[in-house]
Motif scaffolding. Structure first.
Motif, PDB file in Angstrom:
ATOM      1  N   THR A 390       0.836  -1.199   0.000  1.00  0.00           N
ATOM      2  CA  THR A 390       0.000   0.000   0.000  1.00  0.00           C
ATOM      3  C   THR A 390       0.873   1.252   0.000  1.00  0.00           C
ATOM      4  N   SER A 391       0.598   2.151  -0.950  1.00  0.00           N
ATOM      5  CA  SER A 391       1.372   3.383  -1.075  1.00  0.00           C
ATOM      6  C   SER A 391       0.550   4.600  -0.690  1.00  0.00           C
ATOM      7  N   GLY A 392      -0.631   4.772  -1.259  1.00  0.00           N
ATOM      8  CA  GLY A 392      -1.425   5.966  -0.980  1.00  0.00           C
ATOM      9  C   GLY A 392      -2.883   5.741  -1.304  1.00  0.00           C
ATOM     10  N   SER A 393      -3.698   6.739  -1.000  1.00  0.00           N
ATOM     11  CA  SER A 393      -5.124   6.625  -1.271  1.00  0.00           C
ATOM     12  C   SER A 393      -5.754   8.008  -1.300  1.00  0.00           C
ATOM     13  N   ASN A 394      -7.037   8.056  -1.640  1.00  0.00           N
ATOM     14  CA  ASN A 394      -7.777   9.314  -1.589  1.00  0.00           C
ATOM     15  C   ASN A 394      -8.542   9.457  -0.285  1.00  0.00           C
ATOM     16  N   SER A 395      -8.305   8.529   0.678  1.00  0.00           N
ATOM     17  CA  SER A 395      -9.054   8.537   1.932  1.00  0.00           C
ATOM     18  C   SER A 395      -8.147   8.506   3.157  1.00  0.00           C
ATOM     19  N   GLY A 396      -6.874   8.875   2.986  1.00  0.00           N
ATOM     20  CA  GLY A 396      -5.916   8.780   4.082  1.00  0.00           C
ATOM     21  C   GLY A 396      -6.283   9.589   5.306  1.00  0.00           C
ATOM     22  N   PHE A 411     -17.841  11.175  -5.343  1.00  0.00           N
ATOM     23  CA  PHE A 411     -16.736  11.091  -6.301  1.00  0.00           C
ATOM     24  C   PHE A 411     -16.449   9.642  -6.706  1.00  0.00           C
ATOM     25  N   GLY A 412     -17.300   8.714  -6.299  1.00  0.00           N
ATOM     26  CA  GLY A 412     -17.122   7.322  -6.700  1.00  0.00           C
ATOM     27  C   GLY A 412     -16.617   6.409  -5.609  1.00  0.00           C
ATOM     28  N   GLY A 413     -16.309   6.929  -4.415  1.00  0.00           N
ATOM     29  CA  GLY A 413     -15.848   6.074  -3.329  1.00  0.00           C
ATOM     30  C   GLY A 413     -14.350   6.105  -3.146  1.00  0.00           C
ATOM     31  N   THR A 414     -13.864   5.151  -2.379  1.00  0.00           N
ATOM     32  CA  THR A 414     -12.447   5.117  -2.040  1.00  0.00           C
ATOM     33  C   THR A 414     -11.618   4.493  -3.158  1.00  0.00           C
ATOM     34  N   ALA A 415     -10.344   4.885  -3.228  1.00  0.00           N
ATOM     35  CA  ALA A 415      -9.411   4.347  -4.216  1.00  0.00           C
ATOM     36  C   ALA A 415      -8.021   4.351  -3.618  1.00  0.00           C
ATOM     37  N   SER A 416      -7.240   3.320  -3.929  1.00  0.00           N
ATOM     38  CA  SER A 416      -5.920   3.158  -3.327  1.00  0.00           C
ATOM     39  C   SER A 416      -4.867   2.881  -4.393  1.00  0.00           C
ATOM     40  N   LEU A 417      -3.633   3.254  -4.077  1.00  0.00           N
ATOM     41  CA  LEU A 417      -2.483   3.018  -4.945  1.00  0.00           C
ATOM     42  C   LEU A 417      -1.612   1.934  -4.326  1.00  0.00           C
ATOM     43  N   GLY A 418      -1.351   0.863  -5.088  1.00  0.00           N
ATOM     44  CA  GLY A 418      -0.479  -0.207  -4.634  1.00  0.00           C
ATOM     45  C   GLY A 418       0.756  -0.298  -5.497  1.00  0.00           C
ATOM     46  N   ILE A 419       1.862  -0.739  -4.901  1.00  0.00           N
ATOM     47  CA  ILE A 419       3.117  -0.932  -5.633  1.00  0.00           C
ATOM     48  C   ILE A 419       3.300  -2.431  -5.859  1.00  0.00           C
ATOM     49  N   PRO A 420       3.407  -2.899  -7.108  1.00  0.00           N
ATOM     50  CA  PRO A 420       3.482  -4.342  -7.379  1.00  0.00           C
ATOM     51  C   PRO A 420       4.648  -5.012  -6.653  1.00  0.00           C
ATOM     52  N   ILE A 421       4.359  -6.091  -5.926  1.00  0.00           N
ATOM     53  CA  ILE A 421       5.387  -6.728  -5.109  1.00  0.00           C
ATOM     54  C   ILE A 421       6.468  -7.369  -5.965  1.00  0.00           C
ATOM     55  N   ASP A 422       6.121  -7.894  -7.144  1.00  0.00           N
ATOM     56  CA  ASP A 422       7.146  -8.496  -7.994  1.00  0.00           C
ATOM     57  C   ASP A 422       8.159  -7.448  -8.446  1.00  0.00           C
ATOM     58  N   GLN A 423       7.691  -6.229  -8.727  1.00  0.00           N
ATOM     59  CA  GLN A 423       8.610  -5.170  -9.121  1.00  0.00           C
ATOM     60  C   GLN A 423       9.473  -4.720  -7.939  1.00  0.00           C
TER      61      GLN A 423
END
Length: 438
Positions: A390-396, A411-423
């Motif tokens: 987990t990196s960030g979100s619009n609901s922090g 605005f459509g609800g919550t949304a989150s930014l994830g960083i791919p674990i394989d990368q």
């Protein structure tokens, strides 16, 4: 202070993703799937409940769709390598079926013969990625007061277009670009976790400071969540978390101590390791940190392939995965525990603005799972596979997911930014700890 990881990452998808929130048809995963996952009966009740509540599918469908997404990821990668001008994306549809987008009738016939549904698209995935790179290059060249009005950019493979999220401000409007807000599902959160297994694991809390915690004011103590336990190239135990959790995130250098918090007196917390190094946008475009564990960290239990769930439940990690649009996900974090959603975009980029005025671009994937302040660095899984950090979100800044859903519903609800674990594993030279199935 809680590390929110907001990163101006009000993650964008577009109205095309609304339908992912309510699908309930059975998945079409091959029962002989080579993807290693636990059985539905082995999932913690709290995770199974979160899947039914947030995704409206059964625990078995959750595992099947997660497995199908990884099979699709492999197929799409091979197809794209052999026919780059024909490949335009791939996703799991609302009916649980795998879809491959192509730019020609001949390619559609080939994909159909391989057993996948197809969709026609005018622009290839390579073309979309080039457009995204050109757009981000343009954004980074803007004056800071203008570039700061761009919340993020992404590729919408369902509509075969680039999406840019602009602040609804005079400066943002002056850019003459459309403001597209995510239409995402509303997610309710489980209650506060009640730990059963006292040993720390992915999703649990850690605190960090620039110097010894006894000498640090409470306002300068940051809170984040452990990600996945792993080993480095030398076989030493580490934990993979978010780069912006490192107090030295601006330089990426290590040395900052990591503590297991003492709820009675945070200044008497137990040191269990230090940040070894981290990355925040540069040079790899990711947001990761490697936490080097000392003897106290290992003996505490941070050498197991486990992730915390609601009410102290435990999920054993059986492998790793790549983000696929439509794949089901659940995230674990110290603030909001288990919340579930779907991958809404497999590539999202957002600008990070540093204290010195410079900007950096962070890339990852978007999900619809609710994320709160303090969840940063926590584990994101699909099935029982490690998917991302987990990196960030619009609901922090919200106090809980219920409040976040109410505030962001328009605005459509919550949304989150994830960083791919394989990368992350590739960039850090680490291997995520996993356990054989059965």
């Amino acid at each position: 202070m809680r590390n929110t990881g907001a990163l101006r990452a009000a993650v964008i998808c577009s109205t095309a993703f609304l339908f992912f929130g309510i699908f309930s048809a059975p998945a079409s995963a091959d029962p002989e799937s080579p993807v290693r996952q636990s059985s539905a009966d082995d999932l913690p009740r709290e995770l199974a409940d979160a899947v039914v509540r947030d995704l409206k599918i059964s625990p078995q469908e959750y595992l099947d769709r997660a497995a199908l997404a990884q099979e699709l990821s492999t197929y799409a990668s091979d197809f794209r390598a052999s026919r780059p001008s024909d490949f335009a994306g791939a996703w799991i549809g609302p009916d649980g079926k795998a879809v491959v987008a192509v730019t020609s009738e001949a390619a559609a016939s080939a994909v159909a013969k391989d057993g996948y549904d197809t969709a026609q698209a005018p622009v290839s995935a390579d073309g979309l990625e080039k457009s995204l790179a050109d757009l981000n290059s343009w954004v980074s060249s803007l004056p800071r007061e203008v570039a700061s009005q761009v919340n993020g950019t992404s590729i919408d493979i369902l509509d075969n277009q680039i999406v840019i999220d602009l602040a609804n401000s005079p400066v943002g409007s002056a850019l003459n670009l459309p403001t597209l807000l995510a239409n995402l599902k509303v997610i309710l959160t489980p209650g506060p976790p009640k730990p059963v297994d006292p040993a720390p694991m992915g999703g649990d809390t850690y605190v960090t400071t620039k110097s010894a915690i006894k000498d640090t004011p409470s306002t300068e103590i940051s809170i984040c969540s452990f990600g996945f336990n792993a080993v480095n190239g030398s076989g030493n135990p580490v934990n993979l978390s978010a780069g912006h959790c490192n107090p030295n995130a601006d330089t990426g250098v290590g040395g900052a101590p990591i503590y297991l918090p003492n709820p009675a007196n945070v200044h008497d917390s137990t040191k269990i390791g230090t940040f070894d190094r981290s990355s925040l946008g540069s040079p790899d475009g990711l947001d990761w940190s490697v936490i080097s564990l000392d003897d106290a960290g290992v003996s505490s239990g941070l050498d197991r392939p486990t992730v915390r769930g609601a009410n102290g439940s435990t999920v054993t990690i059986t492998g790793t995965a790549s983000p696929v649009v439509g794949a089901p996900v659940c995230k674990s974090g110290q603030s909001s525990s288990f919340t579930c959603g779907v991958v809404a975009a497999d590539r999202v980029e957002t600008q990070l603005f540093m204290d010195d005025g410079s900007s950096r671009t962070v890339r990852g994937f978007a999900s619809t799972a609710c994320t709160l302040a303090g969840d940063s660095g926590g584990a994101i899984i699909t099935g029982t596979l490690a998917l991302g950090i987990t990196s960030g979100s619009n609901s922090g800044g919200a106090p809980d997911c219920t409040e976040a859903n109410l505030a962001l519903a328009q605005f459509g609800g919550t949304a989150s930014l994830g960083i791919p674990i394989d990368q992350v594993a590739q960039a850090t030279g680490t291997t995520v700890r996993t356990s054989p199935v059965g």
